[in-house]
Design a protein around this motif. Sequence first.
Motif, PDB file in Angstrom:
ATOM      1  N   ASP A 140       0.854  -1.189   0.000  1.00 52.80           N
ATOM      2  CA  ASP A 140       0.000   0.000   0.000  1.00 52.80           C
ATOM      3  C   ASP A 140       0.886   1.234   0.000  1.00 52.80           C
ATOM      4  OD1 ASP A 140      -1.966   1.889   0.229  1.00 52.80           O
ATOM      5  OD2 ASP A 140      -3.059   0.860   1.815  1.00 52.80           O
ATOM      6  N   GLY A 144      -1.574   9.562   2.448  1.00 54.46           N
ATOM      7  CA  GLY A 144      -1.983   9.303   3.819  1.00 54.46           C
ATOM      8  C   GLY A 144      -3.413   9.641   4.178  1.00 54.46           C
ATOM      9  N   ARG A 146      -6.519   8.408   2.986  1.00 49.12           N
ATOM     10  CA  ARG A 146      -7.404   7.496   2.257  1.00 49.12           C
ATOM     11  C   ARG A 146      -8.846   7.585   2.733  1.00 49.12           C
ATOM     12  NH1 ARG A 146      -2.822   3.386   4.063  1.00 49.12           N
ATOM     13  NH2 ARG A 146      -1.131   4.352   2.873  1.00 49.12           N
ATOM     14  N   GLU A 175       0.207  -2.527   4.497  1.00 43.38           N
ATOM     15  CA  GLU A 175       1.099  -1.470   4.989  1.00 43.38           C
ATOM     16  C   GLU A 175       1.578  -1.835   6.394  1.00 43.38           C
ATOM     17  OE1 GLU A 175       0.873   3.239   4.567  1.00 43.38           O
ATOM     18  OE2 GLU A 175      -0.617   2.469   5.983  1.00 43.38           O
ATOM     19  N   THR A 180      -4.718  -3.108   4.873  1.00 37.56           N
ATOM     20  CA  THR A 180      -5.507  -1.890   5.035  1.00 37.56           C
ATOM     21  C   THR A 180      -6.915  -2.124   4.469  1.00 37.56           C
ATOM     22  OG1 THR A 180      -4.456  -1.020   3.018  1.00 37.56           O
ATOM     23  CG2 THR A 180      -3.614  -0.242   5.147  1.00 37.56           C
ATOM     24  N   ARG A 198     -10.407  -3.916  10.038  1.00 34.41           N
ATOM     25  CA  ARG A 198      -9.563  -2.823  10.498  1.00 34.41           C
ATOM     26  C   ARG A 198     -10.427  -1.663  11.002  1.00 34.41           C
ATOM     27  NH1 ARG A 198      -3.949  -1.699   8.698  1.00 34.41           N
ATOM     28  NH2 ARG A 198      -3.415   0.446   9.297  1.00 34.41           N
ATOM     29  N   SER A 201      -9.793   4.962  10.412  1.00 35.99           N
ATOM     30  CA  SER A 201      -8.728   5.934  10.620  1.00 35.99           C
ATOM     31  C   SER A 201      -8.478   6.600   9.277  1.00 35.99           C
ATOM     32  CB  SER A 201      -7.443   5.253  11.114  1.00 35.99           C
ATOM     33  OG  SER A 201      -6.880   4.463  10.082  1.00 35.99           O
ATOM     34  N   ASN A 202      -7.445   7.440   9.186  1.00 39.97           N
ATOM     35  CA  ASN A 202      -7.077   8.021   7.898  1.00 39.97           C
ATOM     36  C   ASN A 202      -6.496   6.987   6.944  1.00 39.97           C
ATOM     37  OD1 ASN A 202      -7.849  10.459   8.958  1.00 39.97           O
ATOM     38  ND2 ASN A 202      -5.801  11.319   9.093  1.00 39.97           N
ATOM     39  N   ASP A 203      -6.212   5.777   7.451  1.00 43.26           N
ATOM     40  CA  ASP A 203      -5.554   4.744   6.641  1.00 43.26           C
ATOM     41  C   ASP A 203      -6.486   4.060   5.649  1.00 43.26           C
ATOM     42  OD1 ASP A 203      -3.204   5.216   8.035  1.00 43.26           O
ATOM     43  OD2 ASP A 203      -3.590   3.642   9.506  1.00 43.26           O
ATOM     44  N   ASN A 228      -6.370  -4.502  13.421  1.00 42.47           N
ATOM     45  CA  ASN A 228      -5.549  -4.873  12.270  1.00 42.47           C
ATOM     46  C   ASN A 228      -5.383  -6.389  12.186  1.00 42.47           C
ATOM     47  OD1 ASN A 228      -5.266  -2.132  12.037  1.00 42.47           O
ATOM     48  ND2 ASN A 228      -3.079  -2.073  12.460  1.00 42.47           N
TER      49      ASN A 228
END
Length: 285
Positions: A140, A144, A146, A175, A180, A198, A201-203, A228
Amino acid sequence: MSRIVYLNGEYLPEAEAKISIFDRGFVFADAVYEVTSVGGGKLIDFEGHVARLARSLGELSIKAPLTREELLAIHRELLARNDLVEGLVYLQISRGNAGDRDFLFPAEDVAPTVVLYTQTANLVESPKAATGIKVISVPDIRWGRRDIKTVQLLWPSMAKMAAKKAGADDGWLVEDGFVTEGTANNAYIVKDGKIITRALSNDILHGITRAALLKYAAEAQFEIVERNFTIAEAQAADEAFITGASTFVTPVVEIDGVKVGAGVPGPIAARLRELYIEEGRKAAI
């Protein structure tokens, strides 16, 4: 028959819809989008898509050009004009055309570009839901943020092509050793009856189908764990699946050449798909 599309206040045959080469969506991928499922001629999870659209626009400081009511009216008009019973409505809003290429944002009086169009798709009776899909792991390397649904989709597109070349259907992005999400979907595994995915988050993209499914699953007394997980853990899981507006709930039966569970769609993914379709239809507008 040519589709009718919406472009900046007009309904046009698709061949007549034109956008400037200086539009920032084309030059900088300076745009956001949403895809809303259609079932039985109605919009599924529309409120969630509108809310996420507003968030994406806000995060990029693009002024919202239309209200929720106006967006709903356009969606419904496109369904009627294109006789769409089952499929998708694609919506894209760019920062607009500043008249030239410039990294700086244009003046505030530059109007955003708004595009909507329909696509026919077999969502409920999708063959992939019956057979399951195969995925491969792909690094990935995206930016930052996503969580913002932008049209910057080059790496997911390349990952999808890598999967096709490997004889698979999709890629799961990895990642720091953890999955992700998929190229255009959220990723899940099932172990000992627990649904594992997961955390937001911003991920990852804050999937609208994800939110609806987890709500329905919780109401049906499924145990949900947001954490995760690795590719190895996914390969050792009892089941795996993805969710998205164009896939609903679709089982994953193989990861990097290793069968998940028995290598066929499992009962929990099948039940979750039934649940999502049933509840999604009830709530559709």
